[in-house]
Design a protein around this motif. Structure first.
Motif, PDB file in Angstrom:
ATOM      1  N   THR A 235     -11.214  -5.595   9.324  1.00  0.00           N
ATOM      2  CA  THR A 235     -11.007  -4.425   9.928  1.00  0.00           C
ATOM      3  C   THR A 235     -11.082  -3.422   9.154  1.00  0.00           C
ATOM      4  N   TYR A 236     -10.807  -2.250   9.734  1.00  0.00           N
ATOM      5  CA  TYR A 236     -10.954  -0.916   8.612  1.00  0.00           C
ATOM      6  C   TYR A 236      -9.319  -1.193   7.995  1.00  0.00           C
ATOM      7  N   THR A 237      -8.220  -1.527   8.748  1.00  0.00           N
ATOM      8  CA  THR A 237      -6.974  -1.562   8.306  1.00  0.00           C
ATOM      9  C   THR A 237      -6.994  -2.968   7.195  1.00  0.00           C
ATOM     10  N   GLY A 238      -7.971  -3.826   7.501  1.00  0.00           N
ATOM     11  CA  GLY A 238      -7.702  -5.024   6.543  1.00  0.00           C
ATOM     12  C   GLY A 238      -8.781  -4.779   5.557  1.00  0.00           C
ATOM     13  N   LYS A 239      -9.409  -3.997   5.140  1.00  0.00           N
ATOM     14  CA  LYS A 239     -10.515  -3.674   4.156  1.00  0.00           C
ATOM     15  C   LYS A 239      -9.410  -3.814   2.611  1.00  0.00           C
ATOM     16  N   GLY A 240      -9.865  -4.738   1.900  1.00  0.00           N
ATOM     17  CA  GLY A 240      -9.161  -4.984   0.738  1.00  0.00           C
ATOM     18  C   GLY A 240      -8.685  -6.122   0.726  1.00  0.00           C
ATOM     19  N   ALA A 241      -8.201  -6.846   1.849  1.00  0.00           N
ATOM     20  CA  ALA A 241      -7.451  -8.196   1.976  1.00  0.00           C
ATOM     21  C   ALA A 241      -8.431  -9.080   1.430  1.00  0.00           C
ATOM     22  N   PHE A 242      -9.636  -9.156   1.369  1.00  0.00           N
ATOM     23  CA  PHE A 242     -10.686  -9.967   1.061  1.00  0.00           C
ATOM     24  C   PHE A 242     -11.699  -9.477   0.166  1.00  0.00           C
ATOM     25  N   PRO A 243     -11.950 -10.016  -1.346  1.00  0.00           N
ATOM     26  CA  PRO A 243     -12.779  -9.005  -1.972  1.00  0.00           C
ATOM     27  C   PRO A 243     -13.962  -9.035  -1.441  1.00  0.00           C
ATOM     28  N   GLU A 244     -14.728  -7.781  -1.359  1.00  0.00           N
ATOM     29  CA  GLU A 244     -15.949  -7.435  -0.691  1.00  0.00           C
ATOM     30  C   GLU A 244     -17.261  -8.014  -1.770  1.00  0.00           C
ATOM     31  N   SER A 245     -16.802  -8.192  -3.264  1.00  0.00           N
ATOM     32  CA  SER A 245     -17.988  -8.685  -3.791  1.00  0.00           C
ATOM     33  C   SER A 245     -17.910 -10.333  -3.909  1.00  0.00           C
ATOM     34  N   HIS A 246     -17.006 -10.834  -3.210  1.00  0.00           N
ATOM     35  CA  HIS A 246     -17.108 -12.432  -2.889  1.00  0.00           C
ATOM     36  C   HIS A 246     -18.307 -12.873  -2.220  1.00  0.00           C
ATOM     37  N   ALA A 247     -18.895 -13.888  -2.418  1.00  0.00           N
ATOM     38  CA  ALA A 247     -20.141 -14.471  -1.727  1.00  0.00           C
ATOM     39  C   ALA A 247     -19.881 -14.783  -0.199  1.00  0.00           C
ATOM     40  N   LEU A 248     -18.810 -14.911   0.158  1.00  0.00           N
ATOM     41  CA  LEU A 248     -18.531 -15.172   1.725  1.00  0.00           C
ATOM     42  C   LEU A 248     -18.077 -13.781   2.402  1.00  0.00           C
ATOM     43  N   LYS A 386     -18.214   1.375   4.760  1.00  0.00           N
ATOM     44  CA  LYS A 386     -19.743   0.728   4.807  1.00  0.00           C
ATOM     45  C   LYS A 386     -19.831   0.906   2.904  1.00  0.00           C
ATOM     46  N   TYR A 387     -19.600   2.171   2.696  1.00  0.00           N
ATOM     47  CA  TYR A 387     -20.429   2.405   1.132  1.00  0.00           C
ATOM     48  C   TYR A 387     -19.291   2.605   0.056  1.00  0.00           C
ATOM     49  N   PHE A 388     -17.954   2.600   0.441  1.00  0.00           N
ATOM     50  CA  PHE A 388     -17.155   2.219  -0.716  1.00  0.00           C
ATOM     51  C   PHE A 388     -16.334   0.749  -0.591  1.00  0.00           C
ATOM     52  N   THR A 389     -17.246  -0.040  -1.564  1.00  0.00           N
ATOM     53  CA  THR A 389     -16.797  -1.296  -1.759  1.00  0.00           C
ATOM     54  C   THR A 389     -15.451  -1.321  -2.428  1.00  0.00           C
ATOM     55  N   LEU A 390     -14.855  -2.476  -2.341  1.00  0.00           N
ATOM     56  CA  LEU A 390     -13.610  -2.829  -3.083  1.00  0.00           C
ATOM     57  C   LEU A 390     -13.176  -4.391  -3.271  1.00  0.00           C
ATOM     58  N   ASP A 391     -12.448  -4.725  -4.218  1.00  0.00           N
ATOM     59  CA  ASP A 391     -12.019  -6.064  -4.212  1.00  0.00           C
ATOM     60  C   ASP A 391     -10.479  -6.194  -4.266  1.00  0.00           C
ATOM     61  N   HIS A 392      -9.677  -5.010  -4.212  1.00  0.00           N
ATOM     62  CA  HIS A 392      -8.200  -5.078  -4.521  1.00  0.00           C
ATOM     63  C   HIS A 392      -7.511  -4.653  -3.201  1.00  0.00           C
ATOM     64  N   PRO A 393      -6.553  -5.379  -2.866  1.00  0.00           N
ATOM     65  CA  PRO A 393      -5.629  -4.916  -1.620  1.00  0.00           C
ATOM     66  C   PRO A 393      -5.002  -3.678  -1.622  1.00  0.00           C
ATOM     67  N   ARG A 394      -4.857  -2.964  -0.549  1.00  0.00           N
ATOM     68  CA  ARG A 394      -4.020  -1.746  -0.518  1.00  0.00           C
ATOM     69  C   ARG A 394      -4.679  -0.622  -1.324  1.00  0.00           C
ATOM     70  N   SER A 395      -5.989  -0.705  -1.514  1.00  0.00           N
ATOM     71  CA  SER A 395      -6.764   0.122  -2.047  1.00  0.00           C
ATOM     72  C   SER A 395      -7.526   1.103  -0.908  1.00  0.00           C
ATOM     73  N   PHE A 396      -7.337   1.057   0.252  1.00  0.00           N
ATOM     74  CA  PHE A 396      -8.120   1.787   1.443  1.00  0.00           C
ATOM     75  C   PHE A 396      -7.241   2.302   2.504  1.00  0.00           C
ATOM     76  N   MET A 397      -7.255   3.535   2.743  1.00  0.00           N
ATOM     77  CA  MET A 397      -6.467   4.126   3.752  1.00  0.00           C
ATOM     78  C   MET A 397      -7.520   4.749   4.848  1.00  0.00           C
ATOM     79  N   PHE A 398      -7.243   4.519   6.136  1.00  0.00           N
ATOM     80  CA  PHE A 398      -7.799   5.322   7.140  1.00  0.00           C
ATOM     81  C   PHE A 398      -6.923   5.288   8.627  1.00  0.00           C
ATOM     82  N   PRO A 399      -6.869   6.614   9.083  1.00  0.00           N
ATOM     83  CA  PRO A 399      -6.005   6.553  10.368  1.00  0.00           C
ATOM     84  C   PRO A 399      -6.438   6.068  11.412  1.00  0.00           C
ATOM     85  N   ASN A 400      -6.711   4.798  11.351  1.00  0.00           N
ATOM     86  CA  ASN A 400      -7.752   4.117  12.512  1.00  0.00           C
ATOM     87  C   ASN A 400      -7.309   4.122  13.794  1.00  0.00           C
TER      88      ASN A 400
END
Length: 532
Positions: A235-248, A386-400
């Protein structure tokens, strides 16, 4: 027992539960509390310019660190000014301990005309926060603080308010400080774990959907995804919980994404981790998750609340996933890696703003891997998942969920207070930025090296688009009369610069990242309007 003022009892208990930072504005009604803060050098107070900004800062602090933040407000207008920030924290599950002064409880609801009187302050707070207590004696204060913190640690996080009559803040009484609270048992029911493991073992095409509650479960989340060979959507608030460079990784769920919908229809089991499956995360219930659904959540009331659950597991996400890894999960599933990559790239996505991809990719190219991007409700922010990919947790915030304007700048300040060694970048639209732009003064006062980016199109663009689509191209009061943002920054004693292309943005962002204090960058969008 030691004789303490109410203010001293608050400070002593904050130290006990590990809170060392408070956001707020000193006031006549909270003088006793601030006098106690003055006497305790281990407590840091961050003075803000508005209580809404203070609440957003506390939210950003909590999201960036995972720790309980603390907010202080005076009676009445302090509470109502902070209400929007508290509402945002409740909506997106940010743990904020809110200390509010109040008038003598004997006068509550009687409209006696006292300074800062709010007819039903307790009622206002109870409609916003997840936990509330009005204390009636100094001796109650330590237990009230501990109870509030434990509530935030044992159920869905969110703000908890404690109201303290202002007379108690300066009165003295003997206070018995309890022992430091133990961390609660958040382990799962073994029978539920066994049932979930059996369902996952029998699945042919499982999918994992991770929300904000999975943010600190990354190691276990990766391990179970790899064990199952299950693709992971966040989800938006879960972005970063799983690395987006991971093959899965299939990335972050975007609104009404038919590509993701087609994939989800092919899945037979969903493992939902730390997500309430609310309206925003399921497109109003349209998200086609499999009917066989395992939901892990720390909050029992969230399990099965919005979507029928086959197996519910009430537990901390890390604990539940670790327990699942001890079970027989069957053979790894067959995964079409080409399809996973296609889903992650999402080539059919339609951007909210034509400049978004270039802006966000430029930022990503110069920001450190663990940098934090704090978004506002703005067109570029809508495209950031979509366009700002990241692999680290707690690296993205949005007032969802609450979707409030003005969140980004103060939340970024709070994040920088919590994480002084990380690069913190705020993105606001020109409309939302002016909701809380006075907090530039806080960033300068604290010498926080945040990078505030204002995307300037001279328009309430999202509302303008909605009005035109809904009302036959009719629109009212959408164009903005803006200040010179660069001069505004300079008037606070901080550098400001205007750019209009991605290369310049990347260059100025790198320059700003090397400063010891805050910087403002105005990005003039290609579709920029002028007020006529």
């Amino acid at each position: 027992m030691e004789a303490m003022t109410g203010g001293e009892a608050i400070v002593a208990t904050l130290k006990l539960v590990g809170i060392d930072t408070i956001f707020g504005i000193p006031g006549v009604h909270t003088g006793g509390f601030y006098d106690a803060i003055y006497a305790e050098p281990s407590i840091r107070h961050v003075m803000t310019r508005h209580e809404q900004g203070a609440a957003f800062m506390a939210d950003g602090y909590a999201r960036a660190s995972g720790r309980v933040a603390c907010l202080s407000t005076i009676t009445g207008p302090g509470v109502t000014n902070a209400a929007t920030g508290l509402g945002e924290a409740r909506a997106d599950s940010s743990p904020i301990l809110h200390i509010a002064s109040t008038l003598d409880p004997a006068t509550h609801g009687h409209d006696v005309g006292e300074l800062h009187e709010l007819h039903d302050q307790s009622g206002v707070l109870q409609s916003i926060v997840g936990h509330h207590q009005l204390v009636h004696s100094i001796q109650e204060i330590p237990e009230a603080v501990i109870r509030a913190v434990q509530h935030m640690r044992t159920t869905r996080p969110g703000p908890a308010s404690i109201e303290i009559p202002l007379a108690l803040l300066t009165d003295h009484a003997p206070v018995n400080l309890p022992a430091a609270p133990l961390m609660p048992d958040l382990t799962p029911n073994p029978a539920s774990i066994t049932q979930a493991a059996q369902m996952l073992a029998q699945a042919s095409c499982p999918v994992i959907y991770a929300g904000g509650g999975a943010m600190d479960a990354g190691t276990a989340l990766v391990a179970i995804a790899e064990r199952l060979r299950a693709p992971v959507l966040t989800t938006y608030t879960g972005k970063g919980a799983f690395p987006e460079s991971h093959a899965l990784s299939i990335g972050c769920k975007m609104r009404q994404d038919e590509t993701a919908y087609d994939f989800l229809r092919s899945c037979d089991v969903a493992l939902v981790v730390g997500c309430r499956l609310g309206h925003r995360t399921t497109d109003g219930g349209a998200l086609p998750l499999p009917s066989q659904l395992i939901q892990i959540d720390i909050d029992a009331s969230s399990i099965g609340h919005a979507r029928k659950t086959t197996i519910g597991i009430e537990a901390d996400a890390s604990e539940a996933l670790a327990a699942l890894l001890e079970e027989d999960l069957g053979e790894p599933k067959d995964v079409d890696q080409h399809n996973v990559q296609r889903l992650r790239l999402n080539q059919g996505y339609s951007a909210a703003n034509p400049d978004s991809a270039l802006i966000l990719e430029a930022l990503r190219s110069v920001m450190p891997p663990d940098a934090v991007l704090v978004n506002d409700m703005t067109m570029v922010g809508y495209d950031a998942p979509k366009y700002f990919t990241l692999d680290h947790p707690r690296s993205f915030m949005f007032p969802n969920y609450f979707g409030t304007l003005g969140f980004s700048l103060p939340a970024a300040i709070g994040a920088q207070v919590a994480c002084p060694g990380r690069t913190i970048v705020s993105i606001s639209g020109d409309g939302g930025f002016l909701f809380t732009s006075e907090e530039l003064a806080t960033a300068v006062r604290e010498q926080l090296p945040i990078i505030a980016i204002v995307s300037d199109d001279g328009l309430y663009a999202a509302i303008d688009r909605h009005q035109r689509r809904t009302f036959n191209d009719r629109t009212l009061d959408m164009r903005l009369t803006n200040p010179d943002f660069v001069k505004l920054a300079e008037s606070y004693g901080m550098p400001g610069v205007a750019v209009s292309d991605p290369d310049s943005l990347a260059r100025e962002t790198q320059t700003a990242a090397n400063r010891d204090g805050p910087s403002l960058i105005v990005y003039e969008l290609s579709n920029r309007q002028t007020c006529q």
